[in-house]
Design a protein around this motif. Structure first.
Motif, short mmCIF file in Angstrom:
data_model
loop_
_atom_site.label_atom_id
_atom_site.label_comp_id
_atom_site.label_asym_id
_atom_site.label_seq_id
_atom_site.Cartn_x
_atom_site.Cartn_y
_atom_site.Cartn_z
N THR A 168 0.94 -1.12 0.04
CA THR A 168 0.18 0.01 0.09
C THR A 168 0.84 1.34 -0.03
OG1 THR A 168 -1.75 -0.86 1.51
CG2 THR A 168 -1.87 1.22 1.38
N CYS A 169 0.46 2.01 -0.94
CA CYS A 169 1.31 3.35 -0.99
C CYS A 169 0.61 4.76 -0.11
CB CYS A 169 1.42 3.80 -2.41
SG CYS A 169 2.46 5.16 -2.64
N ILE A 170 1.40 5.30 0.64
CA ILE A 170 0.99 6.35 1.17
C ILE A 170 0.98 7.74 0.33
CG2 ILE A 170 1.03 7.93 3.27
CD1 ILE A 170 2.12 5.70 4.63
N SER A 171 0.06 8.40 0.18
CA SER A 171 -0.18 9.61 -0.44
C SER A 171 -0.42 10.90 0.17
CB SER A 171 -1.29 9.41 -1.89
OG SER A 171 -1.12 8.30 -2.58
N PRO A 172 0.16 11.97 -0.35
CA PRO A 172 -0.13 13.29 0.53
C PRO A 172 -1.79 13.40 0.49
CG PRO A 172 1.68 13.64 -1.51
CD PRO A 172 1.11 12.35 -1.54
N GLY A 173 -2.19 13.90 1.77
CA GLY A 173 -3.66 14.13 1.80
C GLY A 173 -4.22 12.78 2.43
N ASP A 174 -3.48 11.93 2.62
CA ASP A 174 -4.02 10.66 3.50
C ASP A 174 -4.08 10.95 4.81
OD1 ASP A 174 -4.13 9.20 1.01
OD2 ASP A 174 -2.64 8.05 1.32
N SER A 175 -5.10 10.29 5.48
CA SER A 175 -5.04 10.20 7.07
C SER A 175 -4.51 9.02 7.65
CB SER A 175 -6.36 10.78 7.59
OG SER A 175 -6.61 12.15 7.15
N LEU A 176 -3.47 8.74 8.37
CA LEU A 176 -2.85 7.71 8.80
C LEU A 176 -3.51 7.34 10.48
CD1 LEU A 176 0.45 7.60 7.55
CD2 LEU A 176 -1.24 7.08 6.44
N ILE A 177 -4.12 6.26 10.65
CA ILE A 177 -4.18 5.98 11.89
C ILE A 177 -3.02 5.06 12.65
CG2 ILE A 177 -6.02 4.95 13.75
CD1 ILE A 177 -7.06 7.19 12.16
N LEU A 178 -2.34 5.68 13.43
CA LEU A 178 -1.08 4.94 13.79
C LEU A 178 -1.09 4.64 15.58
CD1 LEU A 178 1.53 7.67 12.49
CD2 LEU A 178 0.58 5.54 11.29
N TYR A 179 -0.45 3.48 15.73
CA TYR A 179 -0.36 2.85 17.07
C TYR A 179 1.32 2.79 17.45
CZ TYR A 179 -0.30 -0.21 21.01
OH TYR A 179 -0.18 -0.70 22.41
N GLY A 180 1.52 3.47 18.47
CA GLY A 180 2.98 3.42 19.16
C GLY A 180 3.26 4.42 20.42
N ARG A 181 4.51 4.51 20.54
CA ARG A 181 4.74 5.55 21.63
C ARG A 181 4.44 6.91 21.23
NH1 ARG A 181 9.69 5.77 21.73
NH2 ARG A 181 10.22 4.72 20.03
N LYS A 182 4.27 7.74 22.02
CA LYS A 182 3.72 9.11 21.88
C LYS A 182 4.89 9.93 21.22
CE LYS A 182 2.03 13.40 23.94
NZ LYS A 182 1.33 13.84 25.48
N SER A 183 6.01 9.66 21.85
CA SER A 183 7.43 10.49 21.31
C SER A 183 7.46 10.06 20.11
CB SER A 183 8.54 10.06 22.50
OG SER A 183 8.71 8.57 22.53
N GLY A 184 7.46 8.77 19.76
CA GLY A 184 7.86 8.32 18.20
C GLY A 184 6.93 8.85 17.36
N LEU A 185 5.64 8.91 17.63
CA LEU A 185 4.61 9.20 16.73
C LEU A 185 4.52 10.78 16.76
CD1 LEU A 185 1.35 7.38 18.14
CD2 LEU A 185 2.76 6.87 16.01
N THR A 186 4.86 11.72 17.95
CA THR A 186 4.94 13.10 17.54
C THR A 186 6.24 13.46 16.58
OG1 THR A 186 4.32 13.25 19.68
CG2 THR A 186 5.31 14.81 18.77
N GLU A 187 7.52 12.54 16.88
CA GLU A 187 8.43 12.60 16.01
C GLU A 187 8.51 12.51 14.55
OE1 GLU A 187 11.77 12.22 13.46
OE2 GLU A 187 10.90 10.54 14.30
#
Length: 264
Positions: free
Chosen positions: A201-220
């Protein structure tokens, strides 16, 4: 005096209604800050237009909650205003007006202290969740508990921009799992939703991703730009995750040894 008591009762009910709605919205998967904002916005009739508002309107359960909030909000605000008018318009002079004002301020102050009390909030949250599950047919689920969102782990929604490190890449190229990040779903600009996306699956500009992980890693990751700098940040994030996994493995081995000794 009756009108003054009516004001305090109406304010108390308003706080309880908005808190109940906040918990109900949060249990549908909406973040608690967004749930609180939408509940208060709907109850007061402010009508803010935000991305969270669209998520509420596109979700049938959340839409029902907001509709009830609008109904109770209109009735509550009218009650408070009319009671306030009756409280002070019936006073003959300053000697009667001042005690009523002081009593009103004391009552509001007491309600504010109770509403912001940590112990009371924990009890109210627990009671509201039990009541919602027992006496309503709303499909509310505690997604935070289901995903074990404890410590530094959380679910985050991220919009991909043209200059982001994620943009125009396939999932297999990103190696996000090496950073301890999992993509739960992708919402395209045309509102198409891809759940549990494949490696191709390719990620394109304008996509909204639902991510799971550490807060610090997601923020970075959310602020990571494309190019060499982004690749370096990716390698640094992998190194951090490897260190965390090593610590977790050590703790797991220690726990297994302790359990083995107890069983022996």
């Amino acid at each position: 005096m009756v009108a003054l008591v009516s004001v305090l009762i109406a304010i108390s009910l308003s706080l309880l209604i908005t808190r109940t709605a906040t918990e109900a919205l949060a249990l549908t998967g909406l973040s608690r800050p967004a749930a609180a904002f939408q509940a208060r916005s709907a109850f007061t009739g402010s009508g803010f237009t935000t991305d969270e508002s669209e998520k509420v309107m596109n979700h049938p359960v959340r839409r029902r909650i907001i509709m009830w909030l609008m109904f109770f909000g209109n009735a509550g605000i009218i009650t408070v205003i009319s009671s306030l008018v009756l409280t002070f318009i019936s006073t003959a002079g300053f000697d009667e007006w001042l005690p009523r004002l002081l009593l009103l301020l004391l009552g509001i102050g007491f309600l504010w202290i109770v509403a912001t009390n940590y112990t009371f909030n924990r009890f109210l949250t627990r009671w509201v969740r039990v009541a919602l599950k027992r006496w309503t047919d709303l499909d509310v689920r505690d997604y935070a508990s289901l995903l074990h969102l404890k410590g530094d782990y959380q679910v985050m929604e991220m919009e991909v921009k043209a200059g982001d490190w994620l943009a125009n890449k396939r999932l297999e190229e990103l190696h996000l799992r090496d950073e301890g990040i999992v993509i739960l779903g992708i919402e395209r600009q045309d509102e198409t939703y891809i759940g549990a996306p494949h490696a191709s699956t390719c990620i394109s500009p304008g996509d909204s991703l639902i991510l799971y992980g550490r807060k610090s890693g997601l923020t970075e990751l959310d602020s990571r730009d494309a190019g060499i700098v982004g690749e370096r940040a990716h390698q640094d994030a992998i190194a951090v995750q490897q260190k965390i996994e090593q610590e977790q493995d050590s703790q797991d081995i220690f726990s297994q040894k302790q359990n083995h000794q107890i069983q022996s």
